[in-house]
Scaffold this motif. Structure first.
Motif, PDB file in Angstrom:
ATOM      1  N   PHE A 129       0.838  -1.319  -0.075  1.00  0.00           N
ATOM      2  CA  PHE A 129       0.160  -0.165   0.250  1.00  0.00           C
ATOM      3  C   PHE A 129       1.163   1.438  -0.007  1.00  0.00           C
ATOM      4  CE2 PHE A 129      -1.744   3.012   2.602  1.00  0.00           C
ATOM      5  CZ  PHE A 129      -3.192   3.664   1.580  1.00  0.00           C
ATOM      6  N   GLU A 130       1.781   1.684   0.890  1.00  0.00           N
ATOM      7  CA  GLU A 130       2.795   2.612   1.286  1.00  0.00           C
ATOM      8  C   GLU A 130       3.095   2.615  -0.485  1.00  0.00           C
ATOM      9  OE1 GLU A 130       5.251   1.894   3.952  1.00  0.00           O
ATOM     10  OE2 GLU A 130       3.693   2.670   5.834  1.00  0.00           O
ATOM     11  N   GLU A 131       4.000   1.271  -0.966  1.00  0.00           N
ATOM     12  CA  GLU A 131       4.192   2.002  -2.682  1.00  0.00           C
ATOM     13  C   GLU A 131       3.783   2.222  -3.414  1.00  0.00           C
ATOM     14  OE1 GLU A 131       7.674   1.360  -4.686  1.00  0.00           O
ATOM     15  OE2 GLU A 131       7.955   1.717  -2.867  1.00  0.00           O
ATOM     16  N   ARG A 132       2.031   1.417  -3.859  1.00  0.00           N
ATOM     17  CA  ARG A 132       1.633   1.827  -4.282  1.00  0.00           C
ATOM     18  C   ARG A 132       1.265   3.605  -3.958  1.00  0.00           C
ATOM     19  NH1 ARG A 132      -1.839  -2.534  -2.764  1.00  0.00           N
ATOM     20  NH2 ARG A 132      -1.310  -3.904  -4.293  1.00  0.00           N
ATOM     21  N   LEU A 133       1.014   4.117  -2.688  1.00  0.00           N
ATOM     22  CA  LEU A 133       0.711   5.499  -2.210  1.00  0.00           C
ATOM     23  C   LEU A 133       1.686   5.984  -2.750  1.00  0.00           C
ATOM     24  CD1 LEU A 133      -1.166   7.519  -0.722  1.00  0.00           C
ATOM     25  CD2 LEU A 133      -0.229   6.933   0.563  1.00  0.00           C
ATOM     26  N   ARG A 134       3.594   5.973  -2.691  1.00  0.00           N
ATOM     27  CA  ARG A 134       4.167   6.210  -3.198  1.00  0.00           C
ATOM     28  C   ARG A 134       5.108   6.785  -4.419  1.00  0.00           C
ATOM     29  NH1 ARG A 134      10.269   5.556  -4.284  1.00  0.00           N
ATOM     30  NH2 ARG A 134       9.554   3.692  -4.061  1.00  0.00           N
ATOM     31  N   ARG A 137       1.897   9.508  -5.331  1.00  0.00           N
ATOM     32  CA  ARG A 137       1.844  10.746  -5.197  1.00  0.00           C
ATOM     33  C   ARG A 137       2.812  11.574  -6.355  1.00  0.00           C
ATOM     34  NH1 ARG A 137       2.522   9.572   0.646  1.00  0.00           N
ATOM     35  NH2 ARG A 137       4.919   9.105   0.227  1.00  0.00           N
ATOM     36  N   GLU A 138       3.859  10.316  -6.786  1.00  0.00           N
ATOM     37  CA  GLU A 138       5.030  10.934  -7.283  1.00  0.00           C
ATOM     38  C   GLU A 138       4.306  11.146  -8.938  1.00  0.00           C
ATOM     39  OE1 GLU A 138       8.337  11.382  -7.623  1.00  0.00           O
ATOM     40  OE2 GLU A 138       9.032  10.886  -4.900  1.00  0.00           O
ATOM     41  N   VAL A 139       3.263  10.482  -9.736  1.00  0.00           N
ATOM     42  CA  VAL A 139       2.960  10.618 -11.036  1.00  0.00           C
ATOM     43  C   VAL A 139       2.135  11.833 -11.023  1.00  0.00           C
ATOM     44  CG1 VAL A 139       1.243  10.144 -12.627  1.00  0.00           C
ATOM     45  CG2 VAL A 139       2.885   8.224 -11.460  1.00  0.00           C
ATOM     46  N   LEU A 186       8.920  11.229 -16.418  1.00  0.00           N
ATOM     47  CA  LEU A 186       7.640   9.839 -16.098  1.00  0.00           C
ATOM     48  C   LEU A 186       8.306   8.692 -16.618  1.00  0.00           C
ATOM     49  CD1 LEU A 186       4.838   9.578 -14.648  1.00  0.00           C
ATOM     50  CD2 LEU A 186       3.896  10.126 -17.131  1.00  0.00           C
ATOM     51  N   ARG A 187       9.225   8.063 -17.209  1.00  0.00           N
ATOM     52  CA  ARG A 187       9.260   7.375 -18.295  1.00  0.00           C
ATOM     53  C   ARG A 187      10.386   6.070 -16.868  1.00  0.00           C
ATOM     54  NH1 ARG A 187       9.720   8.567 -24.378  1.00  0.00           N
ATOM     55  NH2 ARG A 187       7.716   7.519 -25.171  1.00  0.00           N
ATOM     56  N   GLY A 188      11.532   7.381 -16.690  1.00  0.00           N
ATOM     57  CA  GLY A 188      12.444   7.252 -16.011  1.00  0.00           C
ATOM     58  C   GLY A 188      11.677   6.405 -14.141  1.00  0.00           C
ATOM     59  N   THR A 189      10.412   7.275 -14.253  1.00  0.00           N
ATOM     60  CA  THR A 189      10.301   7.131 -12.853  1.00  0.00           C
ATOM     61  C   THR A 189       9.181   5.374 -12.911  1.00  0.00           C
ATOM     62  OG1 THR A 189      10.200   9.148 -12.183  1.00  0.00           O
ATOM     63  CG2 THR A 189       8.017   7.406 -10.915  1.00  0.00           C
ATOM     64  N   LEU A 190       8.360   5.461 -14.045  1.00  0.00           N
ATOM     65  CA  LEU A 190       7.939   4.190 -13.670  1.00  0.00           C
ATOM     66  C   LEU A 190       8.782   2.851 -14.467  1.00  0.00           C
ATOM     67  CD1 LEU A 190       4.368   5.101 -15.954  1.00  0.00           C
ATOM     68  CD2 LEU A 190       5.271   4.530 -13.244  1.00  0.00           C
ATOM     69  N   HIS A 241      14.200  15.760  -1.592  1.00  0.00           N
ATOM     70  CA  HIS A 241      13.541  14.944  -2.454  1.00  0.00           C
ATOM     71  C   HIS A 241      11.694  15.314  -2.140  1.00  0.00           C
ATOM     72  CE1 HIS A 241      11.106  13.192  -6.043  1.00  0.00           C
ATOM     73  NE2 HIS A 241      11.063  12.397  -5.185  1.00  0.00           N
ATOM     74  N   ALA A 242      11.769  15.920  -0.719  1.00  0.00           N
ATOM     75  CA  ALA A 242      10.624  16.095  -0.634  1.00  0.00           C
ATOM     76  C   ALA A 242      10.024  17.019  -0.729  1.00  0.00           C
ATOM     77  CB  ALA A 242      10.712  15.637   1.097  1.00  0.00           C
ATOM     78  N   ALA A 243      11.420  18.265  -0.297  1.00  0.00           N
ATOM     79  CA  ALA A 243      11.151  19.803  -0.512  1.00  0.00           C
ATOM     80  C   ALA A 243      10.715  19.981  -1.535  1.00  0.00           C
ATOM     81  CB  ALA A 243      12.660  20.148   0.252  1.00  0.00           C
ATOM     82  N   LEU A 244      11.190  19.532  -2.486  1.00  0.00           N
ATOM     83  CA  LEU A 244      11.251  19.459  -4.166  1.00  0.00           C
ATOM     84  C   LEU A 244       9.983  19.520  -4.701  1.00  0.00           C
ATOM     85  CD1 LEU A 244      12.025  20.534  -7.320  1.00  0.00           C
ATOM     86  CD2 LEU A 244      12.809  17.972  -7.397  1.00  0.00           C
ATOM     87  N   ARG A 245       9.561  18.733  -3.810  1.00  0.00           N
ATOM     88  CA  ARG A 245       7.463  17.996  -4.367  1.00  0.00           C
ATOM     89  C   ARG A 245       6.495  19.002  -3.526  1.00  0.00           C
ATOM     90  NH1 ARG A 245       9.406  15.950  -9.145  1.00  0.00           N
ATOM     91  NH2 ARG A 245       9.640  13.709  -9.195  1.00  0.00           N
ATOM     92  N   ILE A 246       7.338  19.370  -2.475  1.00  0.00           N
ATOM     93  CA  ILE A 246       5.932  20.908  -1.464  1.00  0.00           C
ATOM     94  C   ILE A 246       6.405  21.606  -3.129  1.00  0.00           C
ATOM     95  CG2 ILE A 246       5.947  21.723   0.628  1.00  0.00           C
ATOM     96  CD1 ILE A 246       6.995  19.038   1.663  1.00  0.00           C
ATOM     97  N   VAL A 247       7.348  22.099  -2.819  1.00  0.00           N
ATOM     98  CA  VAL A 247       7.875  23.249  -3.780  1.00  0.00           C
ATOM     99  C   VAL A 247       6.885  23.226  -4.977  1.00  0.00           C
ATOM    100  CG1 VAL A 247       8.877  24.651  -4.377  1.00  0.00           C
ATOM    101  CG2 VAL A 247       9.657  24.446  -2.396  1.00  0.00           C
TER     102      VAL A 247
END
Length: 330
Positions: A129-134, A137-139, A186-190, A241-247
């Motif tokens: 579940f945490e992995e799906r949530l992560r 979130r990224e996508v 997105l391709r790299g992340t997936l 990474h969290a700081a960047l995504r929040i910004v």
């Protein structure tokens, strides 16, 4: 004795057959007139193993009657099988009592193993579940920000396409660059999430990309200011990474909800903590309704031990502030 030895040998493979064989061997041994001796040890071992491998209900149905039967068979040489003088009752009590400890121990071990398996299964489900949530979130952060920038640039292009075609061309180029960069990321992340071979695990994007995010907005005519305060420190990858995504998400919300207003991005390196603030000079918001964007920012901050505050400011506008702990050294 040979039957008991066979019962001990097959107790892990065929527990029911082993229990029946042990009962037969023990009953014959005791009916022959010999003392209990080592037969009880082998019988107890078989019962203990059966308690581990058989469901409790099935275990009681098979073992209970067999133990009682062995107690009765041990009195076969006595008048009326010991019913006249109470010997049969005593034999049954002794048989049940001698097998109660190994039976209880076997059931207890089985219960502990099942509890451990359930806990492991729950842990696996939690990690999934945490992995799906992560991944979600990224996508969400990546696609949401990119689409917001593309929509903003498209609006600029439509506005100036007749009067200033050259400016429309610039906006279209920005759309092309933004969509291409978003697609590659997105391709790299997936690919990394899918565990594809040959995909290098690039370092997580961090605050070093703030300027590129801001530049995308500036190219569309947005007034965005970036202020760095404090002495830079080594920021842990997860916090960076969290700081960047929040910004990124905060800027996306400004584009979606605040309109064309000035924006200020602040990054403060404090004592043991990193503070990022994104503030616009719009009209603020009366009631803050937390959608998936704010919820995602809050989860990112909480995941690294930080906290998030969102809401209108007294002087006007809306601010997102994240305070994230640091483990780096100056």
């Amino acid at each position: 004795m040979a039957v008991l030895v066979v019962a001990v040998a097959v107790r892990r493979v065929w527990p029911v057959a082993a229990v029946v064989a042990a009962a037969v061997g023990t009953g014959v041994f005791l009916a022959w007139g010999a003392g209990p001796g080592p037969v009880l040890v082998m019988s107890a071992l078989v019962v203990f193993s059966a308690g581990i491998r058989m469901a409790p209900g099935r275990f009681v149905v098979w073992v209970g009657p067999l133990v009682v039967a062995v107690g009765l068979v041990s009195q076969v040489g006595r008048p009326w099988w010991g019913w006249a003088d109470g010997g049969a009752a005593v034999a049954v009590v002794l048989a049940v009592g001698s097998m109660a400890v190994p039976a209880g121990a076997g059931v207890f071990v089985r219960s502990r193993r099942e509890s451990r398996r359930r806990a492991e299964a729950e842990e696996v489900q939690r990690h999934r579940f945490e992995e799906r949530l992560r991944i979600a979130r990224e996508v969400h952060d990546l696609v949401g920000h990119s689409l917001s920038v593309i929509s903003m640039q498209a609006g600029v292009a439509l506005h100036v396409v007749d009067r200033r075609p050259e400016q429309a061309a610039v906006a279209l180029e920005a759309i092309r660059d933004s969509s291409r960069a978003a697609l590659e990321e997105l391709r790299g992340t997936l690919a990394v999430f899918r565990g594809q071979d040959g995909v290098e695990r690039a370092p997580l994007a961090g605050l070093g990309r703030v300027e590129s995010l801001v530049q995308e907005l500036r190219s569309a005519g947005r007034g965005v200011e970036v202020v760095w305060e404090g002495e830079p420190v080594q920021v842990p990858g997860a916090v960076d990474h969290a700081a960047l995504r929040i910004v990124q998400e905060a800027l996306t919300n400004v584009v979606r909800h605040a309109g064309d207003v000035p924006v200020r991005v602040g990054v403060v390196f404090g004592e043991g903590e990193l503070v990022v603030r994104v503030r616009d000079e719009g009209c603020g918001a009366g009631v803050v309704r937390e959608g998936s964007g704010i919820a995602g920012m809050r989860e990112r901050a909480r995941a690294v031990g930080g906290r998030l505050r969102v809401g209108p400011v007294a002087t006007g506008g809306f601010e997102v502030e994240a305070v994230l702990p640091l483990a780096g050294e100056r």
